[in-house]
Design an enzyme around this catalytic site. Structure first.
Site, mmCIF file in Angstrom:
data_model
loop_
_atom_site.group_PDB
_atom_site.id
_atom_site.type_symbol
_atom_site.label_atom_id
_atom_site.label_comp_id
_atom_site.label_asym_id
_atom_site.label_seq_id
_atom_site.Cartn_x
_atom_site.Cartn_y
_atom_site.Cartn_z
ATOM 1 N N LYS A 1 0.862 -1.199 0.000
ATOM 2 C CA LYS A 1 0.000 0.000 0.000
ATOM 3 C C LYS A 1 0.886 1.233 0.000
ATOM 4 C CE LYS A 1 -4.262 0.116 0.558
ATOM 5 N NZ LYS A 1 -5.136 -0.335 -0.550
ATOM 6 N N THR B 1 -3.264 -5.393 0.380
ATOM 7 C CA THR B 1 -2.708 -4.061 0.674
ATOM 8 C C THR B 1 -3.650 -3.309 1.612
ATOM 9 O OG1 THR B 1 -3.695 -2.915 -1.212
ATOM 10 C CG2 THR B 1 -1.582 -4.013 -1.588
ATOM 11 N N HIS C 1 18.014 28.636 -11.160
ATOM 12 C CA HIS C 1 18.689 29.769 -11.782
ATOM 13 C C HIS C 1 17.995 31.096 -11.468
ATOM 14 C CE1 HIS C 1 21.044 26.897 -14.028
ATOM 15 N NE2 HIS C 1 19.956 26.363 -14.559
#
Ligand SMILES: O=c1[nH]c(=O)c2[nH]c(=O)[nH]c2[nH]1
Length: 293
Positions: free
Chosen positions: A10, A55, A248
């Site tokens: 999960k 899960t 930048h």
């Protein structure tokens, strides 16, 4: 056909644990990912789910463990879960548990008074991370801690010149620029220990101190200095991997408007960006095993 490496689990169980010490409450806000591997051939080849712990059950375990054991340090919570899934189920041989932690600050009271004790504002700080592995057959554990989203900027003290040039090079060398990055770092502990909170604080402090304290000739040089500083200050850490985008900041040409620009007004470009990545290892770093998988 052959079944290759596989794992399942999960992902992104968002668990928030509130602690209540009288009127003073606390928050642990986490995102937990579980991935299990082992005897899963029959599931893939024949649709036989006998070895497959759903899960959904894994997600439930995360919530139940948060209630039963609390969430102290994320590394400890991750190890608890990893050991549980492997040790309680013979078909599961290895667990990888990853946790992200989001920070909250207390909202102070008005006029400097104490806050309510139960009011929080989500912090603009970085996210703390960990990835642990537990391997049942070897009983081996690996612990990698880290952070993402640690955004830092030096408004001077950064140069970039002497670089290679080809027919496509237009970049002007600079002796003074803004250096900004959003640090993603992951560091490997030599062994399991019980000082993850202090270790995190030390590593974070070392990253910031090295970024601030390095007169930079490139982001590569700064990255290496930051990695070295963490290894110097944190004996429990044997390897660090850093990923640092060059955020930048271009000096805007204001001459068309009759204005000078002595390194005061910048265009903060978000893309494209240079991406500088590297690892720094202690010379005696033990074998990483499956730590980075
Ligand atoms: O610190 C830097 N490293 C680079 O590799 C690079 N390349 C570039 O265009 N600017 C920069 N800055």
């Amino acid at each position: 056909m052959l079944l290759g490496p596989n794992r399942y689990g999960k992902a992104e169980t968002r668990v928030v644990r509130i602690t209540r010490d009288g009127d003073l409450h606390g928050i642990k806000d986490c995102n937990v990912g579980v991935a299990l591997s082992g005897d899963m051939a029959a599931a893939h080849l024949a649709g036989d789910n006998a070895a497959v712990l759903p899960t959904d059950s894994q997600k439930n375990t995360v919530f139940a463990f948060a209630r039963k054991y609390g969430i102290a340090e994320i590394e400890e919570f991750a190890l608890l879960l990893a050991r549980h899934f492997v040790d309680s189920r013979p078909s599961v041989h290895r667990a990888r548990v990853a946790v992200e932690e989001y920070f909250w600050d207390r909202i102070p009271g008005e006029d400097g008074t104490a806050g309510t004790g139960h009011s929080f504002v989500r912090s603009g700080r970085e996210t703390r991370t960990c990835v642990v592995h537990y391997d049942g057959p070897s009983r081996r554990v690996t612990v990698v801690s880290g952070l993402t989203g640690l955004t830092v900027l030096n408004s001077t003290g950064s140069e970039f010149h002497g670089f290679a040039e080809d027919e496509f090079t237009t970049l002007a060398p600079t002796r003074d620029r803004v250096l900004a990055t959003e640090v993603r770092a992951a560091w490997r502990h030599r062994a399991e220990h019980d000082g993850y909170a202090a270790s995190y604080a030390r590593a974070r402090r070392a990253l910031l101190a090295a970024f601030a304290g390095t007169h930079s000739l490139s982001l590569q040089q700064t990255l290496y200095a930051m990695g070295c500083r963490v290894l110097e200050e944190c004996g429990e850490i044997c390897e660090i991997r850093l990923s640092m985008p060059n955020k930048h900041h271009f000096t805007v040409d204001l001459a068309p408007f009759g204005l000078d620009n002595p390194q005061e007004v910048f265009f903060a470009a978000d893309r494209p960006y240079g991406l500088i990545e590297g690892a720094v290892l202690a010379e005696d770093a033990p074998d990483a095993g499956f730590a980075w998988e």
